[in-house]
Design an enzyme around this catalytic site. Structure first.
Site, mmCIF file in Angstrom:
data_model
loop_
_atom_site.group_PDB
_atom_site.id
_atom_site.type_symbol
_atom_site.label_atom_id
_atom_site.label_comp_id
_atom_site.label_asym_id
_atom_site.label_seq_id
_atom_site.Cartn_x
_atom_site.Cartn_y
_atom_site.Cartn_z
ATOM 1 N N LYS A 214 -4.293 -9.517 7.915
ATOM 2 C CA LYS A 214 -4.222 -8.456 8.931
ATOM 3 C C LYS A 214 -5.098 -8.775 10.134
ATOM 4 O O LYS A 214 -6.052 -9.541 10.047
ATOM 5 C CB LYS A 214 -4.533 -7.098 8.298
ATOM 6 C CG LYS A 214 -3.365 -6.665 7.406
ATOM 7 C CD LYS A 214 -3.290 -5.205 7.128
ATOM 8 C CE LYS A 214 -1.971 -4.940 6.365
ATOM 9 N NZ LYS A 214 -1.987 -3.701 5.621
ATOM 10 N N ARG A 249 -2.560 -6.679 -2.617
ATOM 11 C CA ARG A 249 -1.254 -7.045 -2.046
ATOM 12 C C ARG A 249 -1.449 -8.267 -1.150
ATOM 13 O O ARG A 249 -2.213 -8.210 -0.210
ATOM 14 C CB ARG A 249 -0.753 -5.840 -1.249
ATOM 15 C CG ARG A 249 0.652 -5.927 -0.720
ATOM 16 C CD ARG A 249 1.032 -4.647 0.017
ATOM 17 N NE ARG A 249 2.392 -4.735 0.528
ATOM 18 C CZ ARG A 249 2.694 -5.288 1.699
ATOM 19 N NH1 ARG A 249 1.758 -5.770 2.474
ATOM 20 N NH2 ARG A 249 3.965 -5.350 2.086
HETATM 21 N N1 HH2 Z 1 0.806 -3.182 4.550
HETATM 22 C C1 HH2 Z 1 2.000 -3.534 5.059
HETATM 23 C C2 HH2 Z 1 3.181 -3.115 4.435
HETATM 24 N N2 HH2 Z 1 3.147 -2.376 3.312
HETATM 25 N N3 HH2 Z 1 1.913 -1.282 1.636
HETATM 26 C C3 HH2 Z 1 0.731 -0.911 1.116
HETATM 27 N N4 HH2 Z 1 0.686 -0.185 -0.017
HETATM 28 N N5 HH2 Z 1 -0.455 -1.279 1.697
HETATM 29 C C4 HH2 Z 1 -0.490 -2.016 2.839
HETATM 30 O O1 HH2 Z 1 -1.599 -2.281 3.364
HETATM 31 C C5 HH2 Z 1 0.752 -2.416 3.412
HETATM 32 C C6 HH2 Z 1 1.957 -2.019 2.783
HETATM 33 C C7 HH2 Z 1 2.065 -4.381 6.280
HETATM 34 O O2 HH2 Z 1 2.101 -5.732 5.970
HETATM 35 P P1 HH2 Z 1 3.413 -6.647 5.811
HETATM 36 O O3 HH2 Z 1 4.347 -6.109 4.783
HETATM 37 O O4 HH2 Z 1 2.956 -8.010 5.549
HETATM 38 O O5 HH2 Z 1 4.098 -6.615 7.232
HETATM 39 P P2 HH2 Z 1 5.294 -5.775 7.841
HETATM 40 O O6 HH2 Z 1 4.992 -4.326 7.687
HETATM 41 O O7 HH2 Z 1 5.358 -6.221 9.279
HETATM 42 O O8 HH2 Z 1 6.552 -6.108 7.096
#
Ligand code: HH2
Length: 279
Positions: A214, A249
């Site tokens: 992040k 995660r």
């Molecule tokens: N962060 C993201 C997405 N889902 N779910 C939980 N429970 N906690 C988090 O911190 C979280 C999440 C954002 O990251 P990412 O999936 O890598 O990116 P994007 O939302 O652009 O798909």
């Protein structure tokens, strides 16, 4: 119902079946590539695969229901048929329901089940549900986040959402909580949340953290490119598990598995002693 391992943190591998996720967007658009990536993450030690079909990065466009279903359902079906534990990262009740039918075991909702239909779905299926904190909504959440005291406010929000969904029929054991790093938080808010994880981990629900690559981690380490944020990510994950996080995660599964295995070897006897004292 899927149970978290009692004796070690669970690694949740990120699998975004999207063109626009902030780090792995566009990498796993074909179901074949997505399944291959999941296979690698499971081999590396991921306990859960978190499948998402809609990016929540700041400024991301909403994805229509049909398109989100088209992206995630075949992948969830295939992974579940292999016996992998799948969580579905969605805030749409219809996507959660279809993926649970396809074999998913956990619902990961960045809007903390604020849609009443999502509560109904999780109650009917009796699955674990991740309640995540977010200030605002993805499109605008990073414009001007503001709190009096971010740790207390996030803790109170998660506690009140947990009580609300329990009143609507979910069992306490179904609830996992997540402070939502990067979701409506400045750099300083994310640091404060890290310092408050110990307190959040004692709220009585398994604590999930999504720290991987992040932006605030890049700010702390001076690495702007998200692929260069691994070492900072690992440091944050180590601190989080030491503070009591039960689910981590991440994109980079093997490094996290190794680092957190060591943390657990060192800290497990300490935790056992603390539990014996408080029993
Ligand atoms: N962060 C993201 C997405 N889902 N779910 C939980 N429970 N906690 C988090 O911190 C979280 C999440 C954002 O990251 P990412 O999936 O890598 O990116 P994007 O939302 O652009 O798909």
């Amino acid at each position: 119902m899927y149970q978290l391992p009692p004796d070690r943190p669970a690694i949740m591998g990120i699998l975004n079946v999207t063109p626009d996720s902030f780090s792995d967007g566009g990498n796993y658009l074909s179901p074949r590539d997505a399944v291959c990536r999941a296979e690698t993450m499971v081999e590396e030690g991921a306990e859960i695969i978190d499948v998402g079909g809609e990016s929540t990065r700041p400024g991301a466009d909403p994805v229509p229901l049909d398109e989100e279903l088209r992206r995630v359902v075949p992948v969830v079906e295939e992974l579940s048929s292999r016996g992998y534990v799948v969580s579905i990262d969605t805030s749409k009740p219809a996507v959660a329901a279809r993926c649970l039918e396809a074999g998913a075991k956990v619902v990961n909702d960045v809007t903390a089940l604020r849609n009443a239909d999502m509560v109904d779905v999780c109650r009917e299926w009796g699955c674990p549900a991740i309640l995540m904190h977010m200030q605002g909504e993805p499109r605008t959440m990073q414009e001007s986040p503001s709190y009096q005291d971010v740790v207390t406010e996030v803790g109170e929000f998660l506690g009140s959402r947990a009580r609300a969904v329990i009143e609507s029929g979910l069992k306490e054991e179904q609830i996992w909580i997540d402070p939502g790093f990067g979701f409506g938080k400045t750099y300083e808010h994310n640091l404060q949340l890290m310092r408050g994880l110990d307190w959040l981990s004692k709220k009585g629900y398994p604590l999930v953290v999504g720290l991987s690559r992040k932006r605030w981690i890049g700010t702390a380490t001076g690495q702007e490119a998200h692929h260069d944020r691994l070492w900072g990510t690992l440091a944050a994950q180590v601190l989080a598990v030491a503070a009591g996080a039960r689910v981590v995660r991440c994109h980079d599964v093997a490094p996290a598995v190794h680092a957190l295995r060591l943390v657990n070897e060192v800290l497990a006897p300490v935790k056992d002693r603390q539990q014996a004292h408080s029993a």
